[in-house]
Scaffold this active site. Structure first.
Site, mmCIF file in Angstrom:
data_model
loop_
_atom_site.group_PDB
_atom_site.id
_atom_site.type_symbol
_atom_site.label_atom_id
_atom_site.label_comp_id
_atom_site.label_asym_id
_atom_site.label_seq_id
_atom_site.Cartn_x
_atom_site.Cartn_y
_atom_site.Cartn_z
ATOM 1 N N LYS A 211 27.701 -13.815 17.206
ATOM 2 C CA LYS A 211 27.951 -13.178 15.909
ATOM 3 C C LYS A 211 28.589 -14.171 14.953
ATOM 4 C CE LYS A 211 28.687 -8.457 17.580
ATOM 5 N NZ LYS A 211 27.510 -7.845 16.938
ATOM 6 N N ASP B 130 34.562 -2.314 20.214
ATOM 7 C CA ASP B 130 33.245 -2.027 20.781
ATOM 8 C C ASP B 130 33.337 -1.225 22.083
ATOM 9 O OD1 ASP B 130 30.553 -2.179 20.285
ATOM 10 O OD2 ASP B 130 30.265 -4.090 21.328
ATOM 11 N N ARG C 139 23.374 -1.431 25.122
ATOM 12 C CA ARG C 139 22.298 -0.657 25.732
ATOM 13 C C ARG C 139 22.091 -1.053 27.192
ATOM 14 N NH1 ARG C 139 18.213 -2.601 21.150
ATOM 15 N NH2 ARG C 139 20.198 -2.420 20.046
#
Ligand code: BES
Ligand code: MN
Ligand code: ZN
Length: 499
Positions: free
Chosen positions: A278, A289, A352
């Site tokens: 990032k 997060d 995910r």
């Protein structure tokens, strides 16, 4: 803060600060405010006539009784117009007023159940909103609380009508449990990522479970390997901090054999993006997060204390996503616990992967429903706006309806998003069953949900992308900035209503 409920007259309370309210556009004070106005020889009506007291939402006017009452001050909280009044407005009005009380040095505050009179809320709902507004509004991160600072020590909710007392007491109790559970989640999220590691999340969960009576178990890397959790393990493998899969269970004695509701929360304790790194500016907020995991842990706390009528399992897969020579790479192919293979396009689409293995694990509980919460995509914040709503995806419209209704009751908003089958097309891979990211910016929210759906098989499923909600850098007045605890109260409402 000590919260109590008592029957009687607000004007007679031995508190230093009294909080009453006023609707915008009201001709005169009503309810407890009318009683105080009489005790104060019409001071509130004078302020209204002068235009100094309007009842506009989130305004507070301070009145000094000068000996006419035991209290040192009276705060009049504006509720906004009676038309369109909601419990969420009561929460905000109480938060604004009690923050003012704190800043004035109040220690003991007495108030009423806001919104129960002309507001038309059920007394239990009004009391719940009042206590939630107070506790959520006064929240300060545990690492910053100063013992010598201003702090409200006691809140008394006063109900005049003896017939409503039981409802007010029940609502106040529920509000205290849900708000303190949300604040528990906020502390976890606000905690810096050098302290809030996967192990730390597990330890805090274990201590909390022992306190409130939940079953606690945890899986480490060895158990994960045995279960074939190659997706979760890949995310974790760059970090010196081992991953954890935290498992909390609420088993109500009266319904122990029912199929449970399983809650799954993304627990990335810091998301650097990995090799798909990032930008430096985007990184500090990535301590949040694990907001999905915190919401699930907080919701299990509330479920235990409220003794919700359905078994509940909380799963929090926790890992860092950092950079190291052992780390996973773009182009790697992983195998998840259900045997499906995944080609890594971006190591920044890590949430995910954690959820994939946890969603597969969820099926062993033969759940009535599975709901996951995850700070999954920046795209969701782009789509809906920061602080606006979580994105809601589902494979079961009855479950989605339950989530929507719980969102309505809690004031924690959700907005339905489509799960078009075509989203799956962009995840087609030449070397695996699927890619972990489409590799472009389009439809990133739907694509992430289509990925999760591959692992949420055999049960009704709903997915909440809470990236817009878990952590707010710029405060949304009257709520303090930082972690919001989003999801805890929504889930508590959902579970309470499950029967
Ligand atoms: N944790 C982030 C999503 C996020 C971003 C949450 C901003 C809260 C605020 C997630 O792991 C992520 O990096 N998602 C990527 C997905 C992409 C690589 C497919 C994103 O949103 O860019
Ligand atoms: Mn990421
Ligand atoms: Zn992430």
């Amino acid at each position: 803060m000590n919260v109590t409920v008592t029957q009687g007259d607000l004007a007679a309370q031995a508190a230093d600060t009294l909080i009453v309210n006023l609707f915008e556009g009201a001709a005169k004070p009503g309810g407890a405010a009318a009683a105080l106005d009489r005790a104060l020889a019409g001071a509130l009506r004078d302020l209204m006539a002068a235009g100094d007291l309007t009842g506009k939402l989130n305004t507070v006017v301070t009145v000094y009784p000068r000996g006419a009452l035991a209290a040192q001050r009276v705060l009049v909280a504006g509720l906004g117009p009676a038309a369109g009044f909601t419990a969420e407005k009561a929460r905000a009005a109480v938060a604004t007023a009690i923050q003012k009380a704190r800043d004035l040095g109040a220690r003991r505050v007495a108030t009423i159940a806001h919104g129960a009179g002309a507001g038309g809320l059920h007394p239990a709902r009004a009391a719940q909103a009042t206590v939630e507004g107070a506790l959520l509004g006064l929240y300060q991160f545990e690492g910053r609380r100063t013992p010598d600072g201003n702090a409200v020590e006691a809140l008394t909710v006063v109900e005049f009508d003896a017939e409503k007392l039981a409802a007010v007491a029940a609502g106040a109790r529920a509000g205290q449990i849900t708000a303190e559970s949300a604040n528990f989640a906020r502390d976890l999220v606000n905690q810096p990522p050098n302290l809030c590691t996967p192990e730390y999340l597990a330890e805090r969960s274990q201590a909390m479970a022992a306190e409130v009576g939940l079953d606690y178990r945890v899986l480490g890397p060895d158990e994960m390997r045995a279960l074939g959790m190659g997706a979760l393990l890949a995310v974790a493998q760059a970090s010196v901090l081992p991953p954890r899969l935290i498992i909390l269970e609420h088993r109500p004695a009266q319904a122990a054999e029912r199929a449970p509701v399983v809650l799954v929360g993304k627990g990335v304790t810091f998301d650097s993006g990995g090799l798909s790194i990032k930008g430096a500016g985007d990184m500090p907020a990535m301590k949040a997060d694990m907001g999905g995991a915190a919401a699930v842990i907080g919701a299990l706390r509330a479920a235990a204390l409220l003794n919700v009528p359905v078994p509940v399992v909380g799963l929090a897969p926790a890992s860092e996503n950092v950079i190291g020579s052992a780390g996973y790479r773009p182009a790697d192919v992983l195998r998840a616990a259900n045997g499906k293979t995944i080609e890594i396009i971006s190591t920044d689409a890590e949430g995910r992967l954690l959820l994939a293995d946890a969603l597969v694990y969820a099926s062993r509980f033969q759940p009535a429903a599975v709901i996951d919460l995850a700070t999954l995509t920046g795209a969701c914040s782009i789509a809906l706006g920061r602080g606006m709503a979580a994105g809601l995806f589902d494979t079961d419209s009855a479950l989605a309806e339950r989530v929507r209704e719980a969102a309505e009751r809690s004031g924690e908003r959700v907005w339905p998003m489509p799960l078009y089958p075509e989203y799956r097309d962009s995840l087609k891979s030449d070397v695996a069953d699927m890619k972990n990211s489409a590799g472009d910016r389009y439809g990133g929210v739907g694509v992430s949900a289509a990925f999760l759906k591959e692992f949420a098989e055999g049960y009704p499923w709903a997915h909440l992308d809470i990236a817009p909600m878990a952590y707010l850098d710029s405060p949304k007045a009257p709520w303090p900035r930082g972690a919001t605890g989003y999801g805890v109260r929504l889930l508590a409402e959902l579970l309470l209503a499950w029967a």
